[in-house]
Design a protein around this motif. Sequence first.
Motif, PDB file in Angstrom:
ATOM      1  N   LEU A   1     -18.572 -29.305 -32.356  1.00 47.29           N
ATOM      2  CA  LEU A   1     -19.080 -29.240 -30.983  1.00 47.29           C
ATOM      3  C   LEU A   1     -19.706 -30.572 -30.584  1.00 47.29           C
ATOM      4  O   LEU A   1     -19.557 -31.030 -29.442  1.00 47.29           O
ATOM      5  CB  LEU A   1     -20.109 -28.122 -30.860  1.00 47.29           C
ATOM      6  N   LEU A   2     -20.384 -31.202 -31.532  1.00 46.17           N
ATOM      7  CA  LEU A   2     -20.977 -32.516 -31.265  1.00 46.17           C
ATOM      8  C   LEU A   2     -19.893 -33.532 -30.946  1.00 46.17           C
ATOM      9  O   LEU A   2     -20.022 -34.339 -30.019  1.00 46.17           O
ATOM     10  CB  LEU A   2     -21.803 -32.967 -32.475  1.00 46.17           C
ATOM     11  N   SER A   3     -18.797 -33.498 -31.701  1.00 48.48           N
ATOM     12  CA  SER A   3     -17.692 -34.429 -31.468  1.00 48.48           C
ATOM     13  C   SER A   3     -17.040 -34.191 -30.109  1.00 48.48           C
ATOM     14  O   SER A   3     -16.724 -35.133 -29.383  1.00 48.48           O
ATOM     15  CB  SER A   3     -16.649 -34.294 -32.582  1.00 48.48           C
ATOM     16  N   VAL A   4     -16.847 -32.924 -29.762  1.00 49.01           N
ATOM     17  CA  VAL A   4     -16.254 -32.611 -28.453  1.00 49.01           C
ATOM     18  C   VAL A   4     -17.165 -33.105 -27.331  1.00 49.01           C
ATOM     19  O   VAL A   4     -16.697 -33.686 -26.342  1.00 49.01           O
ATOM     20  CB  VAL A   4     -16.017 -31.091 -28.322  1.00 49.01           C
ATOM     21  N   THR A   5     -18.472 -32.900 -27.495  1.00 43.43           N
ATOM     22  CA  THR A   5     -19.413 -33.322 -26.466  1.00 43.43           C
ATOM     23  C   THR A   5     -19.475 -34.836 -26.340  1.00 43.43           C
ATOM     24  O   THR A   5     -19.504 -35.379 -25.228  1.00 43.43           O
ATOM     25  CB  THR A   5     -20.826 -32.778 -26.780  1.00 43.43           C
ATOM     26  N   ALA A   6     -19.501 -35.522 -27.481  1.00 40.12           N
ATOM     27  CA  ALA A   6     -19.689 -36.969 -27.459  1.00 40.12           C
ATOM     28  C   ALA A   6     -18.404 -37.733 -27.176  1.00 40.12           C
ATOM     29  O   ALA A   6     -18.420 -38.761 -26.500  1.00 40.12           O
ATOM     30  CB  ALA A   6     -20.270 -37.428 -28.808  1.00 40.12           C
ATOM     31  N   SER A   7     -17.271 -37.241 -27.667  1.00 39.95           N
ATOM     32  CA  SER A   7     -16.024 -38.002 -27.586  1.00 39.95           C
ATOM     33  C   SER A   7     -15.011 -37.396 -26.622  1.00 39.95           C
ATOM     34  O   SER A   7     -14.532 -38.059 -25.702  1.00 39.95           O
ATOM     35  CB  SER A   7     -15.401 -38.121 -28.985  1.00 39.95           C
TER      36      SER A   7
ATOM     37  N   LEU B   1     -11.429 -36.351 -36.791  1.00 39.53           N
ATOM     38  CA  LEU B   1     -12.744 -36.952 -36.600  1.00 39.53           C
ATOM     39  C   LEU B   1     -13.816 -35.887 -36.395  1.00 39.53           C
ATOM     40  O   LEU B   1     -14.928 -36.007 -36.913  1.00 39.53           O
ATOM     41  CB  LEU B   1     -12.712 -37.904 -35.402  1.00 39.53           C
ATOM     42  N   ALA B   2     -13.478 -34.830 -35.654  1.00 40.77           N
ATOM     43  CA  ALA B   2     -14.438 -33.748 -35.422  1.00 40.77           C
ATOM     44  C   ALA B   2     -14.763 -33.022 -36.725  1.00 40.77           C
ATOM     45  O   ALA B   2     -15.921 -32.688 -36.987  1.00 40.77           O
ATOM     46  CB  ALA B   2     -13.885 -32.769 -34.399  1.00 40.77           C
ATOM     47  N   ALA B   3     -13.743 -32.783 -37.553  1.00 43.17           N
ATOM     48  CA  ALA B   3     -13.972 -32.106 -38.834  1.00 43.17           C
ATOM     49  C   ALA B   3     -14.851 -32.956 -39.741  1.00 43.17           C
ATOM     50  O   ALA B   3     -15.738 -32.435 -40.437  1.00 43.17           O
ATOM     51  CB  ALA B   3     -12.639 -31.813 -39.511  1.00 43.17           C
ATOM     52  N   THR B   4     -14.637 -34.266 -39.728  1.00 49.20           N
ATOM     53  CA  THR B   4     -15.457 -35.156 -40.541  1.00 49.20           C
ATOM     54  C   THR B   4     -16.892 -35.176 -40.036  1.00 49.20           C
ATOM     55  O   THR B   4     -17.841 -35.164 -40.832  1.00 49.20           O
ATOM     56  CB  THR B   4     -14.873 -36.587 -40.505  1.00 49.20           C
ATOM     57  N   THR B   5     -17.064 -35.187 -38.719  1.00 50.17           N
ATOM     58  CA  THR B   5     -18.410 -35.140 -38.150  1.00 50.17           C
ATOM     59  C   THR B   5     -19.112 -33.841 -38.518  1.00 50.17           C
ATOM     60  O   THR B   5     -20.299 -33.834 -38.859  1.00 50.17           O
ATOM     61  CB  THR B   5     -18.338 -35.280 -36.618  1.00 50.17           C
ATOM     62  N   ALA B   6     -18.377 -32.720 -38.434  1.00 48.79           N
ATOM     63  CA  ALA B   6     -18.959 -31.424 -38.790  1.00 48.79           C
ATOM     64  C   ALA B   6     -19.409 -31.404 -40.244  1.00 48.79           C
ATOM     65  O   ALA B   6     -20.488 -30.900 -40.573  1.00 48.79           O
ATOM     66  CB  ALA B   6     -17.949 -30.311 -38.534  1.00 48.79           C
TER      67      ALA B   6
END
Length: 568
Positions: free
Chosen positions: A119-125, A194-199
């Motif tokens: 969710l952080l990746s979706v919001t930021a990127s 990238l989102a999976a890595t951020t999570a």
Amino acid sequence: MSVAEISGGVVLRRALRRQRGRVLLGIALLCTHQAAEALVPVAIGVVIDRAVATGDVRALLLSLAGLAALFTVLAFAYRTGARMAYAAVEHEAHATRVEIARSALDPRGHRSGMRDGELLSVTASDAELSALVVRVAGLTAAAFTAIVVAAVALLVVDVPLGLGVLLGVPLLVLALQRMAPLLTRRSSSQQEALAATTALAVDLVTGLRVLRGIGAQDHAARRYAGASRHALDVTLRAATTKGLHLGLTTMVNGLFLATVAGVAGWLALQGRLTIGELVAVVGLAQFIAEPVQTLGYCVQLFAMARASAGRVARVLGAAPVLAPGDAGPPAPTPSRLTLDGVSHAGLDSVSLHVRAGEILGVLAYDPSDAEALVAVLAGRAPQPDRRGTLYVDGVPAEELHIDALRAVVLVEQHDVALFEGTLRANLSAGAQVDDTVLRAAMRAAAAEDVLAAHPHGFDRQLTERGANLSGGQRQRIGLARALVADPPVLVLHNPTTAVDAVTEGLLAEGLASARGADTHGTVLITTSPALLRVTHRVVVLDRGRVIAEGPHEQLLASDARYREEILR
């Protein structure tokens, strides 16, 4: 718009619709800039034929003034149009981020299946990338305007040459568009990796103390390195595809430019073009390279925007976990909370009630039963996954609006969530609360030492998740925050797992005193003998069923397993 109607295409179209004012103004200005820039080689050709070749000083001065005006227009149009385009992108990205945050914080929950890091990746990127469709619209319109103006100018000079440009450019664009689906797939894979890595990074940082405690930090580091390597591989594949697309665009563009310039040179040798017309044609042919290159770039931008829009739609279109009613807060009743034959997860037809003025203890031999009970009381167990009824002041919980339910029942779990900011802000949760109330709550939660240990007191700064506090301090501040809220029904789940025995005893006494009002109901889900000692009744759960009920001292004296469970 219902969640079922949200898709990647809807996200993109909505972005254009929401920013239509800025988009249309930006398109108008950028198209003006491109049209003016396309006219520059034409103007230079006219100057050569009508002023330089003829030696007419007056015509030369007028031509130079005209060129100055033309450059002034194109410079102003580009500056203002580009600013409008970038403003539209940033405004749309902001609006999308706010929507994603609202969806993620929706008290009904959501079924996106994404972890916090994703969710952080979706919001930021992804919010930023999906908004690029606004920029694509402006660049595409400007590029086509430049090509049309250049083609019309070439038609005026030579009809076959102009027709060649008008027919050739669309064919080039269609050919380059063939790679768009591959670009979209590669961009989507890149964003997901990238989102999976951020999570994973968020999960590891959150549990870093636990990992160090069990000596698993090296394994966690290797796991993250593997995920990062996969993200790198996917990113490199996406970059390779983008590079290939850019290379093909440049090569085809160069060949097209060479063809137009070659034909113009041949026409000049045949005497069909003047020197000024030749300069104009060569200048236009060279100029056309820029909008064709821009169209190829727009294909890449749109592929990225479409891939990210699909991920944004996955969050915004996720169905809520709960479907609460719309009834307001119910009137207080003698039975504040009632479970009637509730089955959820490991719970099997559990029935219990919490009376006004009562502190009810719940001892679950299986911790998973305690977790299931907390989920039910917190309203996180949706009806399809739960049987039986939870009544709040005699009203079925599913008939209440989510805010009405939370206004009556507050669940404070042992895994306390603190936020970056002052201690005062964490305790008051945004409300205006007198320091006297805050101190009373800290005293009841046996947390006065947290105040005394820092010179700034309530203005002490807490870091993210309260990382500059011990586990016991975080638990006690969480309890104090719940006491400040003073809910009609308070549910506490293992609130003393990280405190010592002396502090636990003080906390139990303070809690009993703070929750002693005749209208309050309190549920303590715990195995702590100090907390169970201050309860009025204890309900015992085993294998999801209620197997015993009575005062703590009575169960302690008559039930060997109960005695063994809390005294071990």
